[in-house]
Design an enzyme around this catalytic site. Structure first.
Site, PDB file in Angstrom:
ATOM      1  N   TRP A  12     -50.381   2.983  23.487  1.00  0.00           N
ATOM      2  CA  TRP A  12     -50.244   1.596  23.020  1.00  0.00           C
ATOM      3  C   TRP A  12     -51.448   1.185  22.185  1.00  0.00           C
ATOM      4  O   TRP A  12     -51.304   0.564  21.132  1.00  0.00           O
ATOM      5  CB  TRP A  12     -50.058   0.683  24.224  1.00  0.00           C
ATOM      6  CG  TRP A  12     -49.607  -0.726  23.975  1.00  0.00           C
ATOM      7  CD1 TRP A  12     -49.923  -1.809  24.755  1.00  0.00           C
ATOM      8  CD2 TRP A  12     -48.749  -1.248  22.939  1.00  0.00           C
ATOM      9  NE1 TRP A  12     -49.327  -2.952  24.263  1.00  0.00           N
ATOM     10  CE2 TRP A  12     -48.597  -2.631  23.152  1.00  0.00           C
ATOM     11  CE3 TRP A  12     -48.096  -0.667  21.857  1.00  0.00           C
ATOM     12  CZ2 TRP A  12     -47.834  -3.449  22.317  1.00  0.00           C
ATOM     13  CZ3 TRP A  12     -47.333  -1.478  21.021  1.00  0.00           C
ATOM     14  CH2 TRP A  12     -47.205  -2.845  21.251  1.00  0.00           C
ATOM     15  N   LYS A 106     -50.571  -4.490  31.143  1.00  0.00           N
ATOM     16  CA  LYS A 106     -49.773  -5.355  32.020  1.00  0.00           C
ATOM     17  C   LYS A 106     -50.009  -4.949  33.463  1.00  0.00           C
ATOM     18  O   LYS A 106     -49.837  -3.785  33.810  1.00  0.00           O
ATOM     19  CB  LYS A 106     -48.283  -5.226  31.667  1.00  0.00           C
ATOM     20  CG  LYS A 106     -47.975  -5.633  30.232  1.00  0.00           C
ATOM     21  CD  LYS A 106     -46.591  -5.234  29.781  1.00  0.00           C
ATOM     22  CE  LYS A 106     -46.362  -5.613  28.324  1.00  0.00           C
ATOM     23  NZ  LYS A 106     -45.042  -5.208  27.820  1.00  0.00           N
ATOM     24  N   GLY A 134     -44.321  -8.230  25.185  1.00  0.00           N
ATOM     25  CA  GLY A 134     -42.950  -8.273  24.686  1.00  0.00           C
ATOM     26  C   GLY A 134     -42.326  -6.897  24.731  1.00  0.00           C
ATOM     27  O   GLY A 134     -42.966  -5.913  25.121  1.00  0.00           O
ATOM     28  N   LYS A 189     -41.904  -6.890  35.612  1.00  0.00           N
ATOM     29  CA  LYS A 189     -40.767  -6.110  35.106  1.00  0.00           C
ATOM     30  C   LYS A 189     -40.959  -4.621  35.333  1.00  0.00           C
ATOM     31  O   LYS A 189     -39.985  -3.872  35.451  1.00  0.00           O
ATOM     32  CB  LYS A 189     -40.506  -6.414  33.626  1.00  0.00           C
ATOM     33  CG  LYS A 189     -41.674  -6.176  32.682  1.00  0.00           C
ATOM     34  CD  LYS A 189     -41.732  -4.776  32.101  1.00  0.00           C
ATOM     35  CE  LYS A 189     -42.941  -4.603  31.207  1.00  0.00           C
ATOM     36  NZ  LYS A 189     -43.083  -3.237  30.703  1.00  0.00           N
ATOM     37  N   THR A 246     -37.596  -2.032  29.268  1.00  0.00           N
ATOM     38  CA  THR A 246     -38.298  -1.164  30.210  1.00  0.00           C
ATOM     39  C   THR A 246     -37.343  -0.513  31.202  1.00  0.00           C
ATOM     40  O   THR A 246     -37.583   0.606  31.662  1.00  0.00           O
ATOM     41  CB  THR A 246     -39.386  -1.964  30.958  1.00  0.00           C
ATOM     42  OG1 THR A 246     -40.183  -2.662  30.010  1.00  0.00           O
ATOM     43  CG2 THR A 246     -40.296  -1.057  31.760  1.00  0.00           C
ATOM     44  N   SER A 252     -39.682   4.532  28.592  1.00  0.00           N
ATOM     45  CA  SER A 252     -40.280   3.790  29.698  1.00  0.00           C
ATOM     46  C   SER A 252     -40.831   4.733  30.765  1.00  0.00           C
ATOM     47  O   SER A 252     -40.080   5.446  31.434  1.00  0.00           O
ATOM     48  CB  SER A 252     -39.255   2.847  30.324  1.00  0.00           C
ATOM     49  OG  SER A 252     -39.744   2.308  31.528  1.00  0.00           O
ATOM     50  N   ARG A 253     -42.147   4.705  30.957  1.00  0.00           N
ATOM     51  CA  ARG A 253     -42.755   5.562  31.982  1.00  0.00           C
ATOM     52  C   ARG A 253     -42.382   5.079  33.383  1.00  0.00           C
ATOM     53  O   ARG A 253     -42.281   5.879  34.313  1.00  0.00           O
ATOM     54  CB  ARG A 253     -44.262   5.602  31.799  1.00  0.00           C
ATOM     55  CG  ARG A 253     -44.960   4.273  32.010  1.00  0.00           C
ATOM     56  CD  ARG A 253     -46.399   4.262  31.551  1.00  0.00           C
ATOM     57  NE  ARG A 253     -46.511   4.271  30.110  1.00  0.00           N
ATOM     58  CZ  ARG A 253     -47.652   4.096  29.463  1.00  0.00           C
ATOM     59  NH1 ARG A 253     -48.776   3.927  30.131  1.00  0.00           N
ATOM     60  NH2 ARG A 253     -47.703   4.094  28.149  1.00  0.00           N
ATOM     61  N   ASN A 254     -42.187   3.751  33.553  1.00  0.00           N
ATOM     62  CA  ASN A 254     -41.799   3.229  34.857  1.00  0.00           C
ATOM     63  C   ASN A 254     -40.385   3.660  35.218  1.00  0.00           C
ATOM     64  O   ASN A 254     -40.125   4.093  36.341  1.00  0.00           O
ATOM     65  CB  ASN A 254     -41.912   1.700  34.858  1.00  0.00           C
ATOM     66  CG  ASN A 254     -43.348   1.232  34.775  1.00  0.00           C
ATOM     67  OD1 ASN A 254     -44.066   1.217  35.767  1.00  0.00           O
ATOM     68  ND2 ASN A 254     -43.791   0.876  33.572  1.00  0.00           N
ATOM     69  N   VAL A 277     -50.111   6.527  33.023  1.00  0.00           N
ATOM     70  CA  VAL A 277     -50.243   5.545  34.093  1.00  0.00           C
ATOM     71  C   VAL A 277     -48.925   4.795  34.272  1.00  0.00           C
ATOM     72  O   VAL A 277     -48.378   4.237  33.320  1.00  0.00           O
ATOM     73  CB  VAL A 277     -51.383   4.552  33.783  1.00  0.00           C
ATOM     74  CG1 VAL A 277     -51.434   3.455  34.839  1.00  0.00           C
ATOM     75  CG2 VAL A 277     -52.716   5.291  33.734  1.00  0.00           C
TER      76      VAL A 277
END
Length: 337
Positions: A12, A106, A134, A189, A246, A252-254, A277
């Site tokens: 990012w 975040k 965003g 989120k 996300t 999306s890593r999550n 992370v």
């Protein structure tokens, strides 16, 4: 043209550095990792985080934090949330009075329940702290795909200045005074995205994901409004917009970490495989603590915590969510007499 320091050279931070450089600003990017600085300086490409995206020859890289911070018109804080406070503490002596810091990570600190901007303000009280959030995956911003975000600041003139610095034909920037709502939407989120990934990994379908997204934003909004955030933020780009991307995106890593857990891997195994992370893991406990503190029901977030830290089987967690007491969707809507 502005002189900008980007603190953190992950995907990012690199994507935003490229964006700002394209906008005509002079960018210096700092990384704590000297090998990463060497690789970026010589290869002009972040081969592990943004492969295929070329970095201009005039972008500067440094492992010297003073060089990354001093004399910059504004700073972009792009370190992972777990390292925000520690990095801010190290930066403090180099930050001038009134220097603007834009936090783009975040998360919520588990012990203090502070957002990232609150942590930065706590460590660097002389700075003007703002946020950018965003639906904006680095992989797409780095490739110049159309993206829309929100800048949050306490003063309108600060937000307007940063809007001008970041905005271009593929990166549209709105402004908002609701920094708290923006940060809560962006942090919470990630926890819901873990749940969406778990459901995908278990082989559940679009109906399940739509339910998790919709009921997830209901949880986020309930808690956020109770804490003082604006409902408009949760209904907008930094709430439902960021949640959708996300929960659904291959970037999306999550979601990916949740997907691996849904397939039977432990949290530790999933995080190791993602190799970035997974912010939702660090925010999950804090989110549940906030729910208890403000007396807000967070059934999805609580079940994610049980799966992550309590050893609960994901299938059992889904069954418990589905078999909760029946209720109306919107309690405030009146029935006819």
């Amino acid at each position: 043209m502005a002189n900008v320091g980007v603190i953190g050279a992950g995907s990012w931070g690199t994507a935003l550095a490229l964006l700002l450089q394209k906008n005509g600003h002079h960018v210096t990017m700092w990384s704590i990792n000297e090998e990463e600085v060497k690789m970026l300086s010589e290869e002009r490409e972040h081969k592990s985080k943004l492969p295929g995206v070329k970095i201009p020859d005039d972008m500067v890289f440094t492992a010297n934090l003073e060089e990354g911070v001093k004399g910059k018109d504004f700073l972009v804080m792009a370190v992972p949330s777990a390292f925000t406070r520690a990095t801010a503490h190290k930066m403090k002596s180099f930050v001038s009075d009134g220097q603007i810091i834009v936090d783009v990570a975040k998360g919520i600190e588990e012990d203090t329940l502070m957002t990232l901007s609150q942590q930065i303000e706590d460590e660097i009280p002389q700075a003007i702290v703002t946020v950018l959030s965003g639906p904006s995956h680095a992989e797409e911003v780095g490739r110049g795909l159309p993206t829309t975000v929100v800048i949050g600041a306490k003063k309108e003139e600060t937000a307007a200045y940063l809007q001008e610095m970041f905005m271009n034909e593929v990166f549209r920037v709105y402004t908002s005074p609701d920094m708290l709502g923006i940060e809560l939407g962006g942090s919470l989120k990630n926890v819901i995205a873990l749940a969406a990934g778990i459901a995908d990994g278990m082989g559940y379908g679009d109906n399940t994901k739509a339910a998790l997204i919709t009921r997830g934003i209901a949880e986020i909004s309930r808690l956020g409004v109770a804490m003082g955030g604006a409902i408009e933020s949760f209904n907008g780009l930094t709430g439902i917009g960021d949640l959708i991307v996300t929960c659904a995106s291959v970037h999306s890593r999550n979601r990916k970490a949740g997907y691996l857990m849904g397939q039977g891997k432990s949290m530790e195994e999933a995080m190791e495989e993602v190799q970035m992370v997974v912010e939702g893991v660090y925010s999950a406990k804090a989110a549940s603590k906030l729910g208890k503190k403000y007396g807000v029901s967070l059934p999805i977030i609580d079940k994610v915590n049980e799966v992550l830290f309590g050893g609960k089987d994901p299938k059992e967690a889904v069954n418990e969510l589905m078999l909760r007491d029946s209720k109306a969707e919107h309690l405030a809507l009146p029935w006819q007499n």
